[in-house]
Design a protein around this motif. Structure first.
Motif, PDB file in Angstrom:
ATOM      1  N   GLU A  58       0.834  -1.205   0.000  1.00  0.00           N
ATOM      2  CA  GLU A  58       0.000   0.000   0.000  1.00  0.00           C
ATOM      3  C   GLU A  58       0.870   1.257   0.000  1.00  0.00           C
ATOM      4  O   GLU A  58       0.564   2.244  -0.665  1.00  0.00           O
ATOM      5  CB  GLU A  58      -0.912  -0.004   1.234  1.00  0.00           C
ATOM      6  N   LEU A  59       1.959   1.206   0.749  1.00  0.00           N
ATOM      7  CA  LEU A  59       2.827   2.374   0.897  1.00  0.00           C
ATOM      8  C   LEU A  59       3.496   2.755  -0.418  1.00  0.00           C
ATOM      9  O   LEU A  59       3.485   3.906  -0.830  1.00  0.00           O
ATOM     10  CB  LEU A  59       3.901   2.080   1.949  1.00  0.00           C
ATOM     11  N   PHE A  60       4.058   1.767  -1.099  1.00  0.00           N
ATOM     12  CA  PHE A  60       4.805   2.046  -2.316  1.00  0.00           C
ATOM     13  C   PHE A  60       3.904   2.231  -3.539  1.00  0.00           C
ATOM     14  O   PHE A  60       4.396   2.557  -4.619  1.00  0.00           O
ATOM     15  CB  PHE A  60       5.809   0.916  -2.579  1.00  0.00           C
ATOM     16  N   ALA A  61       2.610   2.046  -3.375  1.00  0.00           N
ATOM     17  CA  ALA A  61       1.690   2.193  -4.504  1.00  0.00           C
ATOM     18  C   ALA A  61       1.168   3.615  -4.661  1.00  0.00           C
ATOM     19  O   ALA A  61       0.539   3.943  -5.662  1.00  0.00           O
ATOM     20  CB  ALA A  61       0.510   1.228  -4.345  1.00  0.00           C
ATOM     21  N   SER A  62       1.426   4.476  -3.685  1.00  0.00           N
ATOM     22  CA  SER A  62       0.873   5.830  -3.691  1.00  0.00           C
ATOM     23  C   SER A  62       1.831   6.814  -4.358  1.00  0.00           C
ATOM     24  O   SER A  62       2.906   7.115  -3.824  1.00  0.00           O
ATOM     25  CB  SER A  62       0.582   6.281  -2.246  1.00  0.00           C
ATOM     26  N   LYS A  63       1.448   7.341  -5.526  1.00  0.00           N
ATOM     27  CA  LYS A  63       2.296   8.281  -6.257  1.00  0.00           C
ATOM     28  C   LYS A  63       2.437   9.602  -5.514  1.00  0.00           C
ATOM     29  O   LYS A  63       3.507  10.221  -5.526  1.00  0.00           O
ATOM     30  CB  LYS A  63       1.712   8.534  -7.655  1.00  0.00           C
ATOM     31  N   SER A  64       1.380  10.046  -4.866  1.00  0.00           N
ATOM     32  CA  SER A  64       1.430  11.325  -4.161  1.00  0.00           C
ATOM     33  C   SER A  64       2.407  11.283  -2.989  1.00  0.00           C
ATOM     34  O   SER A  64       3.024  12.294  -2.643  1.00  0.00           O
ATOM     35  CB  SER A  64       0.030  11.723  -3.669  1.00  0.00           C
ATOM     36  N   VAL A  65       2.577  10.107  -2.375  1.00  0.00           N
ATOM     37  CA  VAL A  65       3.522   9.978  -1.262  1.00  0.00           C
ATOM     38  C   VAL A  65       4.958  10.071  -1.780  1.00  0.00           C
ATOM     39  O   VAL A  65       5.828  10.647  -1.120  1.00  0.00           O
ATOM     40  CB  VAL A  65       3.306   8.650  -0.499  1.00  0.00           C
ATOM     41  N   TYR A  66       5.217   9.531  -2.972  1.00  0.00           N
ATOM     42  CA  TYR A  66       6.541   9.686  -3.577  1.00  0.00           C
ATOM     43  C   TYR A  66       6.842  11.163  -3.812  1.00  0.00           C
ATOM     44  O   TYR A  66       7.980  11.621  -3.634  1.00  0.00           O
ATOM     45  CB  TYR A  66       6.611   8.934  -4.912  1.00  0.00           C
ATOM     46  N   LEU A  67       5.820  11.901  -4.220  1.00  0.00           N
ATOM     47  CA  LEU A  67       5.983  13.340  -4.436  1.00  0.00           C
ATOM     48  C   LEU A  67       6.360  14.037  -3.130  1.00  0.00           C
ATOM     49  O   LEU A  67       7.268  14.870  -3.095  1.00  0.00           O
ATOM     50  CB  LEU A  67       4.694  13.939  -5.005  1.00  0.00           C
ATOM     51  N   VAL A  68       5.677  13.674  -2.054  1.00  0.00           N
ATOM     52  CA  VAL A  68       5.977  14.235  -0.734  1.00  0.00           C
ATOM     53  C   VAL A  68       7.438  13.982  -0.369  1.00  0.00           C
ATOM     54  O   VAL A  68       8.157  14.890   0.065  1.00  0.00           O
ATOM     55  CB  VAL A  68       5.050  13.625   0.340  1.00  0.00           C
TER      56      VAL A  68
END
Length: 314
Positions: free
Chosen positions: A223-233
């Motif tokens: 779930e963690l590595f699937a979020s593109k917006s979190v990579y942006l953060v």
């Protein structure tokens, strides 16, 4: 400090993450225990670490450096805040995440992670200046920072002035103030008092890293590595923020000094835990905030050494 010594110091600091990870997976280090450790750090060990770091011989040079540290780090906060607001106008994000993204780009974990890292790499003098960076964060975090979280919250209540002041005037802030007063007034604590303070302050680093390890153990990696917006953060906080610090440092004091290294590395710290705390308090997107904290804490193991090495060549 050479590159190999620098990497070695970072490894020694971050390696304590693994016992925390294992203990949490085994069910030994429970949420109740980590909350207790966090309280001990906040109210006891962190202030002691800061006070001990500020127990040094008074000099006008150090006092003058304090001015540069506070002003430049506040500049980092303001530029990061402005850039984050510009970016969120062009990036498609749910309204519930816009303010939180701005908060996470601006505010880093300069206390629990920042000071132990600085202490491990450079020693107590770096903690002296790093604590000033953390105090500068607090002023913005408990005022503008909270308003950013509230802008993304559904039904979040506005904070009263008294609550804001209570947030700013926390034990860590008082530790900085006490340390500065002792430094400016040239008061050396007797060994009977100073030695216990030093011993208690030394507990901050291992306890903080255990907590980070326990949080990493809670990650749902898929779930963690699937979020593109979190990579942006993570990109904004771990790469852009320290680059802003590097630019301001080059403009006003130049690189190569201890305070330059402190400013840049403090700006490179992962997302502040307060993003989760405030999001929960004001009914914002806690899940998004938690992902930002956890993934940035994981990736900083690689980005902080990268910036530390960059400082050797800048």
């Amino acid at each position: 400090m050479g590159i190999l010594e620098l990497i070695s110091a970072l490894i020694k600091t971050f390696i304590i993450i693994f016992p925390g990870y294992i203990l949490k997976k085994k069910g030994i280090l429970t949420k109740q225990y980590t909350e207790g450790l966090s309280s001990i750090i906040t109210y006891i060990t962190y202030p002691c670490l800061v006070i001990n770091a500020m127990q040094r011989e008074f000099s006008m040079e150090v006092l003058n450096n304090c001015k540069y540290v506070v002003l430049i780090f506040m500049g980092v906060v303001l530029v990061s805040m402005l850039l984050s607001r510009i970016l969120t106008r062009f990036i498609r994000l749910p309204l519930s995440q816009v303010g939180i993204l701005s908060f996470m780009m601006v505010f880093g974990n300069t206390g629990f992670i920042g000071l132990p890292v600085l202490n491990g790499i450079f020693g107590s003098e770096a903690v002296f200046y790093g604590a000033l960076c953390d105090a500068s964060y607090d002023v913005f975090m408990f005022t503008i920072g909270i308003s950013l979280i509230q802008s993304s919250a559904a039904g979040g209540e506005k904070r009263k002035i008294g609550e804001i002041l209570k947030g700013i005037l926390n034990p860590c802030f008082f530790g900085v103030m006490i340390g500065l007063i002792l430094f400016v007034c040239r008061i050396d604590l007797p060994d009977l008092i100073g030695s216990p303070i030093e011993s208690v302050g030394a507990m901050t680093s291992p306890m903080a890293m255990l907590i980070v390890g326990s949080h990493l153990a809670d990650m749902k990696l898929k779930e963690l590595f699937a979020s593109k917006s979190v990579y942006l953060v993570c990109f904004l906080k771990l790469m852009i923020s320290p680059l802003i610090a590097l630019l301001l440092v080059k403009m006003f004091i130049g690189t190569g000094s201890l305070i330059a290294s402190v400013l840049i590395l403090q700006a490179a710290m992962p997302v502040a835990m307060c993003s989760v705390i405030f999001s929960e308090q004001y009914r914002a997107d806690v899940n998004f905030a938690a992902k930002g904290v956890l993934l940035s804490s994981l990736l900083c193991i690689f980005t902080i050494p990268a910036f530390a090495i960059l400082l050797q060549y800048s």
